[in-house]
Design an enzyme around this catalytic site. Structure first.
Site, PDB file in Angstrom:
ATOM      1  N   LYS A  22      25.560  30.972  53.096  1.00 17.34           N
ATOM      2  CA  LYS A  22      26.337  30.590  54.290  1.00 17.34           C
ATOM      3  C   LYS A  22      25.805  29.297  54.902  1.00 17.34           C
ATOM      4  O   LYS A  22      26.566  28.377  55.177  1.00 17.34           O
ATOM      5  CB  LYS A  22      26.264  31.714  55.340  1.00 17.34           C
ATOM      6  CG  LYS A  22      26.804  31.306  56.701  1.00 17.34           C
ATOM      7  CD  LYS A  22      26.696  32.407  57.721  1.00 17.34           C
ATOM      8  CE  LYS A  22      25.523  32.319  58.644  1.00 17.34           C
ATOM      9  NZ  LYS A  22      25.512  31.216  59.621  1.00 17.34           N
ATOM     10  N   ASN A  23      24.497  29.250  55.118  1.00 14.37           N
ATOM     11  CA  ASN A  23      23.959  28.098  55.852  1.00 14.37           C
ATOM     12  C   ASN A  23      24.011  26.806  55.040  1.00 14.37           C
ATOM     13  O   ASN A  23      23.998  25.721  55.622  1.00 14.37           O
ATOM     14  CB  ASN A  23      22.543  28.393  56.354  1.00 14.37           C
ATOM     15  CG  ASN A  23      22.577  29.372  57.521  1.00 14.37           C
ATOM     16  OD1 ASN A  23      23.638  29.678  58.063  1.00 14.37           O
ATOM     17  ND2 ASN A  23      21.406  29.885  57.902  1.00 14.37           N
ATOM     18  N   ARG A  93      28.275  27.828  65.522  1.00 12.67           N
ATOM     19  CA  ARG A  93      27.167  26.935  65.780  1.00 12.67           C
ATOM     20  C   ARG A  93      27.182  25.721  64.848  1.00 12.67           C
ATOM     21  O   ARG A  93      26.931  24.591  65.252  1.00 12.67           O
ATOM     22  CB  ARG A  93      25.872  27.725  65.567  1.00 12.67           C
ATOM     23  CG  ARG A  93      24.618  26.931  65.723  1.00 12.67           C
ATOM     24  CD  ARG A  93      24.358  26.677  67.184  1.00 12.67           C
ATOM     25  NE  ARG A  93      23.285  25.725  67.356  1.00 12.67           N
ATOM     26  CZ  ARG A  93      23.034  25.141  68.513  1.00 12.67           C
ATOM     27  NH1 ARG A  93      23.744  25.430  69.560  1.00 12.67           N
ATOM     28  NH2 ARG A  93      22.060  24.297  68.622  1.00 12.67           N
ATOM     29  N   CYS A 117      25.799  32.389  67.236  1.00 14.79           N
ATOM     30  CA  CYS A 117      25.026  33.551  67.701  1.00 14.79           C
ATOM     31  C   CYS A 117      24.293  33.214  68.989  1.00 14.79           C
ATOM     32  O   CYS A 117      23.763  32.121  69.154  1.00 14.79           O
ATOM     33  CB  CYS A 117      24.004  33.960  66.641  1.00 14.79           C
ATOM     34  SG  CYS A 117      24.734  34.836  65.261  1.00 14.79           S
ATOM     35  N   ARG A 122      20.174  27.141  72.905  1.00 15.88           N
ATOM     36  CA  ARG A 122      20.238  26.472  71.599  1.00 15.88           C
ATOM     37  C   ARG A 122      20.512  24.992  71.816  1.00 15.88           C
ATOM     38  O   ARG A 122      21.644  24.528  71.695  1.00 15.88           O
ATOM     39  CB  ARG A 122      21.282  27.143  70.702  1.00 15.88           C
ATOM     40  CG  ARG A 122      20.972  28.604  70.474  1.00 15.88           C
ATOM     41  CD  ARG A 122      21.848  29.232  69.436  1.00 15.88           C
ATOM     42  NE  ARG A 122      21.559  28.766  68.082  1.00 15.88           N
ATOM     43  CZ  ARG A 122      22.061  29.345  66.988  1.00 15.88           C
ATOM     44  NH1 ARG A 122      22.854  30.365  67.092  1.00 15.88           N
ATOM     45  NH2 ARG A 122      21.752  28.874  65.797  1.00 15.88           N
ATOM     46  N   PRO A 123      19.448  24.241  72.133  1.00 17.07           N
ATOM     47  CA  PRO A 123      19.640  22.834  72.499  1.00 17.07           C
ATOM     48  C   PRO A 123      19.981  21.964  71.294  1.00 17.07           C
ATOM     49  O   PRO A 123      19.751  22.343  70.144  1.00 17.07           O
ATOM     50  CB  PRO A 123      18.274  22.434  73.062  1.00 17.07           C
ATOM     51  CG  PRO A 123      17.303  23.379  72.446  1.00 17.07           C
ATOM     52  CD  PRO A 123      18.040  24.639  72.125  1.00 17.07           C
ATOM     53  N   ASP A 125      19.089  18.517  71.676  1.00 13.38           N
ATOM     54  CA  ASP A 125      18.427  17.280  72.085  1.00 13.38           C
ATOM     55  C   ASP A 125      17.857  16.496  70.899  1.00 13.38           C
ATOM     56  O   ASP A 125      17.906  15.268  70.873  1.00 13.38           O
ATOM     57  CB  ASP A 125      17.310  17.574  73.103  1.00 13.38           C
ATOM     58  CG  ASP A 125      16.278  18.540  72.561  1.00 13.38           C
ATOM     59  OD1 ASP A 125      16.656  19.699  72.264  1.00 13.38           O
ATOM     60  OD2 ASP A 125      15.109  18.150  72.401  1.00 13.38           O
ATOM     61  N   GLN A 126      17.341  17.218  69.898  1.00  6.91           N
ATOM     62  CA  GLN A 126      16.741  16.510  68.754  1.00  6.91           C
ATOM     63  C   GLN A 126      17.813  15.862  67.877  1.00  6.91           C
ATOM     64  O   GLN A 126      17.583  14.813  67.277  1.00  6.91           O
ATOM     65  CB  GLN A 126      15.884  17.468  67.916  1.00  6.91           C
ATOM     66  CG  GLN A 126      14.688  18.016  68.670  1.00  6.91           C
ATOM     67  CD  GLN A 126      13.752  16.924  69.172  1.00  6.91           C
ATOM     68  OE1 GLN A 126      13.294  16.083  68.404  1.00  6.91           O
ATOM     69  NE2 GLN A 126      13.501  16.908  70.472  1.00  6.91           N
ATOM     70  N   ASP A 305      15.964  34.665  60.498  1.00  9.11           N
ATOM     71  CA  ASP A 305      17.233  35.336  60.194  1.00  9.11           C
ATOM     72  C   ASP A 305      17.030  36.662  59.457  1.00  9.11           C
ATOM     73  O   ASP A 305      18.005  37.376  59.186  1.00  9.11           O
ATOM     74  CB  ASP A 305      18.153  34.408  59.385  1.00  9.11           C
ATOM     75  CG  ASP A 305      18.714  33.280  60.243  1.00  9.11           C
ATOM     76  OD1 ASP A 305      18.488  33.291  61.471  1.00  9.11           O
ATOM     77  OD2 ASP A 305      19.375  32.387  59.686  1.00  9.11           O
ATOM     78  N   ARG A 397      31.251  37.193  59.853  1.00  4.52           N
ATOM     79  CA  ARG A 397      30.989  35.746  59.858  1.00  4.52           C
ATOM     80  C   ARG A 397      30.119  35.326  58.679  1.00  4.52           C
ATOM     81  O   ARG A 397      30.225  34.200  58.202  1.00  4.52           O
ATOM     82  CB  ARG A 397      30.242  35.355  61.139  1.00  4.52           C
ATOM     83  CG  ARG A 397      31.101  35.175  62.359  1.00  4.52           C
ATOM     84  CD  ARG A 397      30.259  34.598  63.497  1.00  4.52           C
ATOM     85  NE  ARG A 397      29.364  33.584  62.979  1.00  4.52           N
ATOM     86  CZ  ARG A 397      28.117  33.369  63.406  1.00  4.52           C
ATOM     87  NH1 ARG A 397      27.618  34.079  64.381  1.00  4.52           N
ATOM     88  NH2 ARG A 397      27.371  32.434  62.863  1.00  4.52           N
TER      89      ARG A 397
HETATM   90  C1  UD1 Z   1      19.647  27.345  61.797  1.00  2.83           C
HETATM   91  C2  UD1 Z   1      20.372  28.494  61.175  1.00  2.83           C
HETATM   92  C3  UD1 Z   1      20.038  29.782  61.912  1.00  2.83           C
HETATM   93  C4  UD1 Z   1      18.531  29.980  61.929  1.00  2.83           C
HETATM   94  C5  UD1 Z   1      17.821  28.723  62.432  1.00  2.83           C
HETATM   95  C6  UD1 Z   1      16.306  28.809  62.268  1.00  2.83           C
HETATM   96  C7  UD1 Z   1      22.368  27.483  60.304  1.00  2.83           C
HETATM   97  C8  UD1 Z   1      23.834  27.320  60.420  1.00  2.83           C
HETATM   98  N1  UD1 Z   1      21.796  28.244  61.240  1.00  2.83           N
HETATM   99  O1  UD1 Z   1      20.075  27.266  63.146  1.00  2.83           O
HETATM  100  O2  UD1 Z   1      20.667  30.860  61.247  1.00  2.83           O
HETATM  101  O3  UD1 Z   1      18.207  31.058  62.781  1.00  2.83           O
HETATM  102  O4  UD1 Z   1      18.257  27.568  61.704  1.00  2.83           O
HETATM  103  O5  UD1 Z   1      15.967  29.035  60.933  1.00  2.83           O
HETATM  104  O6  UD1 Z   1      21.742  26.988  59.377  1.00  2.83           O
HETATM  105  N2  UD1 Z   1      15.582  23.191  68.879  1.00  2.83           N
HETATM  106  C9  UD1 Z   1      15.322  22.325  69.911  1.00  2.83           C
HETATM  107  N3  UD1 Z   1      16.077  21.181  69.992  1.00  2.83           N
HETATM  108  C10 UD1 Z   1      17.052  20.879  69.092  1.00  2.83           C
HETATM  109  C11 UD1 Z   1      17.294  21.775  68.036  1.00  2.83           C
HETATM  110  C12 UD1 Z   1      16.544  22.929  67.948  1.00  2.83           C
HETATM  111  O7  UD1 Z   1      14.454  22.562  70.735  1.00  2.83           O
HETATM  112  O8  UD1 Z   1      17.687  19.821  69.226  1.00  2.83           O
HETATM  113  C13 UD1 Z   1      14.790  24.453  68.746  1.00  2.83           C
HETATM  114  C14 UD1 Z   1      15.651  25.712  68.919  1.00  2.83           C
HETATM  115  O9  UD1 Z   1      15.781  26.061  70.286  1.00  2.83           O
HETATM  116  C15 UD1 Z   1      14.850  26.724  68.132  1.00  2.83           C
HETATM  117  C16 UD1 Z   1      14.209  25.895  67.007  1.00  2.83           C
HETATM  118  O10 UD1 Z   1      14.286  24.541  67.425  1.00  2.83           O
HETATM  119  O11 UD1 Z   1      13.822  27.272  68.935  1.00  2.83           O
HETATM  120  C17 UD1 Z   1      14.880  26.027  65.659  1.00  2.83           C
HETATM  121  O12 UD1 Z   1      16.255  25.724  65.784  1.00  2.83           O
HETATM  122  P1  UD1 Z   1      17.118  25.118  64.578  1.00  2.83           P
HETATM  123  O13 UD1 Z   1      16.267  25.103  63.336  1.00  2.83           O
HETATM  124  O14 UD1 Z   1      17.718  23.843  65.018  1.00  2.83           O
HETATM  125  O15 UD1 Z   1      18.257  26.190  64.409  1.00  2.83           O
HETATM  126  P2  UD1 Z   1      19.773  25.966  64.007  1.00  2.83           P
HETATM  127  O16 UD1 Z   1      19.885  24.771  63.116  1.00  2.83           O
HETATM  128  O17 UD1 Z   1      20.617  26.043  65.210  1.00  2.83           O
END
Ligand code: UD1
Length: 425
Positions: A22-23, A93, A117, A122-123, A125-126, A305, A397
């Site tokens: 999926k991812n 997402r 989810c 779920r920021p 910013d990065q 996950d 999903r």
């Molecule tokens: C993806 C996966 C999700 C999985 C997660 C972590 C997909 C579609 N989803 O989600 O199933 O649980 O990776 O393996 O692939 N963060 C920041 N700033 C940002 C982005 C992230 O602070 O701009 C933090 C998040 O709050 C979190 C951590 O980084 O604590 C990891 O998030 P991230 O790896 O970005 O998760 P997703 O890509 O949303």
């Protein structure tokens, strides 16, 4: 409203074939937007998240044709307006990947703030920091993120947190930027490597994916390609956990055992016998499990996950286990549901303290999110009596034909229509 009805106690025996990841699919389908030709994607899972992203692309003007249940052909030529509105992206997402893909293709992306989810803040910013360093500006208006650039120029980007989403988005924006982009502290998940392989098969120059430094030399054009995506690591891990809970002897087929290493290691620590082959693993369990501690981490650590599914298993392990959720702020909403089944779990901040009980008992529960739903299935297969799982849209999903796959190895699982109690298979 549909629900899953599962009666525990059956040992599982036979073979389960794992679908495409999926991812990986939800990153690679938007990535196809960057192509100047037609992309044929194979081993695509037949799940709701893929349907949603296909629909989004279609509404934006791309031609998306399902060749079979596991292959789709995408021609992005018709995309004129790089806009994805809220009614399209709210359930998903990964629709945030449209930001990087549209920016890379059109130098502009207007994308509504994504759904998906709910396990805490779920920021993005990065993601936005990365786009900014490549030369884009953004503003947020009416819950839409509007990003634009006159041109994108490769640069050095250090991610403050290891983020799958930010790594994917920066890769998508950088493949057609001028010059070289270096992403440091990049995520190393298997689907990052898969995305890089897909982009390279279109003519991109991405190196180092799978390590924490990814180097991208921008190219002017990307061509159409045919690409088969990797098997789903988390779907495989979920069925491994299901066998551990119910007991039995099952071959999980179409996997890359290396992607399952952290899961395999924990299950072995719990006393489960696992045999690895080239593209399958055999899981043998009598349903009796030893306690262990688990901390979630970015790949190659134990995947967040799989955290709810492993917690479901530890609910009946011999002794007290501690699960430390170190990736997400709030990923224990399912604990309340496991408690309804008799689990003894206390949550303290990022820790779940799980005192193993002899057996869980079937109960009405909810799938509070995708993997929480998976955990309910795992728990129900080993429980005494019948469990009814509501809100299964979350499960749909991300899991293809969960009823068919589990029934084929002997589970007593049915999809029931709540309104008229009509059975579906
Ligand atoms: C993806 C996966 C999700 C999985 C997660 C972590 C997909 C579609 N989803 O989600 O199933 O649980 O990776 O393996 O692939 N963060 C920041 N700033 C940002 C982005 C992230 O602070 O701009 C933090 C998040 O709050 C979190 C951590 O980084 O604590 C990891 O998030 P991230 O790896 O970005 O998760 P997703 O890509 O949303």
């Amino acid at each position: 409203m549909e629900k899953l009805v599962i009666t525990g106690g059956n040992k599982l025996r036979g073979t389960i074939k794992i679908s495409g990841a999926k991812n990986a699919a939800v990153a690679i389908i938007p990535a196809a937007i960057l192509s100047d030709g037609v992309c044929l994607l194979e081993n695509i899972p037949d799940i709701e998240d893929v349907n949603i992203i296909d629909e989004i692309l279609g509404k934006m003007g791309a031609s998306v044709r399902h060749i079979s249940t596991s292959s789709i052909e995408i021609d992005p030529g018709g995309i004129k307006e790089p806009v994805a509105a809220y009614d399209l992206v709210r359930h998903m997402r990964a629709s945030s990947y449209l930001m990087g893909a549209l920016l890379g293709k059109c130098l502009r992306a207007d994308v509504a703030l994504p759904g998906g989810c709910d396990f805490g803040v779920r920021p993005v910013d990065q993601h936005l920091k990365g786009f900014g360093i490549l030369g884009a500006t953004h503003n947020i208006e009416d819950d839409m993120i509007k990003i634009k650039a006159d041109k994108l120029v490769g640069n050095h980007i250090y991610l403050d947190v290891v983020s799958v989403g930010a790594t994917v988005n920066v890769m998508l924006a950088a493949v057609k930027a001028e010059g070289r982009t270096t992403i440091e502290n990049a995520a190393r998940e298997p689907h990052i490597v898969d995305l890089a392989n897909f982009l390279n098969s279109m003519g991109a120059d991405v190196r180092g994916a799978g390590t924490d430094v990814i180097k991208i030399n921008g190219v002017k054009t990307l061509r159409g390609t045919t690409y088969s995506i990797i098997p789903d690591q988390i779907e495989a891990g979920t069925y491994m956990a299901a066998v551990c809970c119910a007991g039995g002897d099952v071959i999980i087929q179409n996997v890359i055992p290396k992607h399952l290493e952290s899961i395999t290691a924990k299950l072995r620590e719990m006393g489960v016998f696992i045999e690895e082959f080239d593209d399958s693993v055999r899981v043998v369990s009598d349903g009796k499990l030893k306690r262990c501690n688990v901390t979630t981490m970015p790949h190659p650590g134990f995947p967040t996950d799989m955290q709810p599914q492993i917690a479901a298993l530890l609910s009946t392990a011999d002794g007290t286990s501690i699960v430390n959720e170190a990736v997400w702020d709030n990923r224990f909403r399912y604990v309340e549901e496991l408690r309804r089944m008799g689990a003894n779990i206390t949550v303290d901040g990022s820790l779940a303290i799980i005192k193993g009980v002899e057996k869980l008992t079937g109960a009405p529960v909810k799938a509070t999110d995708l993997r929480a739903g998976a955990a309910m299935i795992v728990a129900a297969l080993g429980a005494i009596g019948t469990t009814q799982i509501e809100d299964i849209r979350h499960i749909q999903r991300g899991y293809e034909d969960v009823v068919g796959k589990l029934s084929s190895v002997g589970a007593d699982i049915k999809l029931v229509d709540d309104d008229d109690n009509m059975m579906k298979n």
